[in-house]
Design an enzyme around this catalytic site. Structure first.
Site, PDB file in Angstrom:
ATOM      1  N   GLU A 134       0.110  -1.262   5.609  1.00 46.88           N
ATOM      2  CA  GLU A 134       1.241  -0.904   6.478  1.00 46.88           C
ATOM      3  C   GLU A 134       1.123   0.535   6.923  1.00 46.88           C
ATOM      4  O   GLU A 134       1.385   0.877   8.076  1.00 46.88           O
ATOM      5  CB  GLU A 134       2.568  -1.143   5.730  1.00 46.88           C
ATOM      6  CG  GLU A 134       3.803  -1.078   6.614  1.00 46.88           C
ATOM      7  CD  GLU A 134       4.434   0.305   6.714  1.00 46.88           C
ATOM      8  OE1 GLU A 134       5.376   0.452   7.498  1.00 46.88           O
ATOM      9  OE2 GLU A 134       3.989   1.242   6.030  1.00 46.88           O
ATOM     10  N   ASP A 183       0.829  -1.216   0.000  1.00 46.98           N
ATOM     11  CA  ASP A 183       0.000   0.000   0.000  1.00 46.98           C
ATOM     12  C   ASP A 183       0.859   1.261   0.000  1.00 46.98           C
ATOM     13  O   ASP A 183       2.048   1.224   0.330  1.00 46.98           O
ATOM     14  CB  ASP A 183      -0.943   0.020   1.206  1.00 46.98           C
ATOM     15  CG  ASP A 183      -0.203   0.044   2.540  1.00 46.98           C
ATOM     16  OD1 ASP A 183       0.802  -0.680   2.677  1.00 46.98           O
ATOM     17  OD2 ASP A 183      -0.616   0.799   3.436  1.00 46.98           O
TER      18      ASP A 183
HETATM   19 ZN    ZN Z   1       7.034   2.101   3.774  1.00 53.21          ZN
END
Ligand code: ZN
Length: 358
Positions: free
Chosen positions: A128, A68
């Site tokens: 993340e 992401d």
């Molecule tokens: Zn990163």
């Protein structure tokens, strides 16, 4: 041998696939196809994290990165100018972390082309940037590796992150009693004042070379003339020393207990939890030695460093996987000025190639 043109094209094509957090399907599909074309066995867990295993010699080593990106990260137009890749200025580049993913895939492919490889596992996470959400939900029973290299650092691969903080999260709600502030303030208990008194005792800022604390949010009340009934706040302490973090934790719980005793009519609902594991490794640690030796073989002098933020390697630490974080030439993460330096992207792929060789 790392194929620079193939690496660059692999990277640019990943950057052109939008993947803001929560919308990683398209890039995950592309990555899965590339991994399978290289002979990897892939699987996806319920959260959508992508796992892969490549057969090879010895104990498996895990390579990891996240799929992401942050916003603004849609319709990204990467521009190549000499050694530098940047955007047209309207979006982030998404080199964080597609530079890491591209380096991993090119490095592995190069190793495979030049002979036998060691056993390699991949974990490409989602979410993340939302707070390591994908890694926190990952199914670690799918991984055999006990050591990892996380390609998600800023700067070039020479900087090896060997320390990252443990993070204590504190979510607080104080409940008092509302009353008209002008007519009968005596009947009220200001949750805002109680929270402020409590937070005044919280340490804030840099506490020592490896410890910081912050109150990031405080919210209370509805109108000017009412004693606020509820107040919520968000605070944190982070330290690369687990002992120091635990000492702060006990101290803060003591402050909360004292506030409860002094204000028996109010309610203090204060949740303390370890939001993120930390780790602290030395040059002797086997994964650190492994990465440093590989860097030297590719002509890069490693420097060990600590970081104040967290990556998926923090989550891995909580599952007994020791992870070193390295960069791939990215700078200015999370800004429209984000860039990736091609020569360092190549160096990261060479590191990966060396690590993947049998
Ligand atoms: Zn990163």
């Amino acid at each position: 041998v790392v194929n620079e043109a193939r690496l660059l094209e692999g990277f640019l094509s990943l950057v052109r696939i939008d993947s803001p957090s929560g919308e990683e399907d398209a890039v995950a599909g592309e990555l899965r196809a590339r991994i399978e074309a290289l002979g990897g066995r892939t699987s996806v867990d319920e959260r959508g994290n992508l796992y892969a295993a490549f057969e090879g010699e010895g104990e498996p080593l895990l390579f990891s990165g996240h799929m992401d990106t942050v916003e603004p990260g849609r319709s990204i137009t990467p521009l190549v100018e000499g050694d530098l890749i940047r955007t047209d200025g309207s979006t982030i580049l998404g080199g964080d972390d597609k530079g890491g993913l591209a380096a991993i895939l090119e490095g592995y492919e190069a190793a495979r082309e030049s002979g036998n490889t060691r056993a390699i596992e991949l974990l490409f996470t989602r979410g993340e940037e939302l707070g390591l959400d994908g890694a926190k939900a990952a199914d670690f029973s799918r991984l055999r590796a006990r050591e990892a290299v996380v390609f998600d650092g800023e700067g070039g691969p020479s900087k090896v992150i060997v320390e990252a903080p443990f993070i204590l999260a504190i979510d607080g709600t104080v409940v008092g009693r509302s009353a008209h502030a002008g007519v009968e303030p005596e009947k009220g208990i200001s949750a805002l004042r109680l929270a402020m008194d409590l937070l005044a005792g919280f340490p804030q800022g840099r506490l020592d070379h490896e410890t910081t604390a912050n109150v990031g949010r405080l919210e209370a009340g509805l109108v000017r003339n009412s004693v606020p009934e509820r107040c919520t706040f968000l605070a944190e302490v982070r330290s690369r020393s687990e002992a120091r973090l635990n000492a702060e934790w006990r101290q803060l719980e003591g402050l909360v207990d004292a506030a409860r005793r002094e204000n028996p009519e109010a309610r203090f609902e204060i949740d303390f939890h370890l939001a993120t594991h930390g780790y602290k490794m030395t040059a002797d640690e086997s994964v650190v030695a492994l990465v440093c030796a590989a860097l030297r073989r590719t002509g890069v002098e490693p420097e060990l460093a600590a970081m104040g933020g967290a990556t998926d390697a923090n989550v891995f630490a909580g599952h007994g996987i020791r992870g070193a974080v390295v960069g791939f030439g990215g700078e200015n993460f999370h800004t429209k000025a984000e860039t990736v330096r091609i020569s360092q992207l190549v160096a990261a792929a060479r590191l990966c190639e060396d690590l993947a060789r049998a």
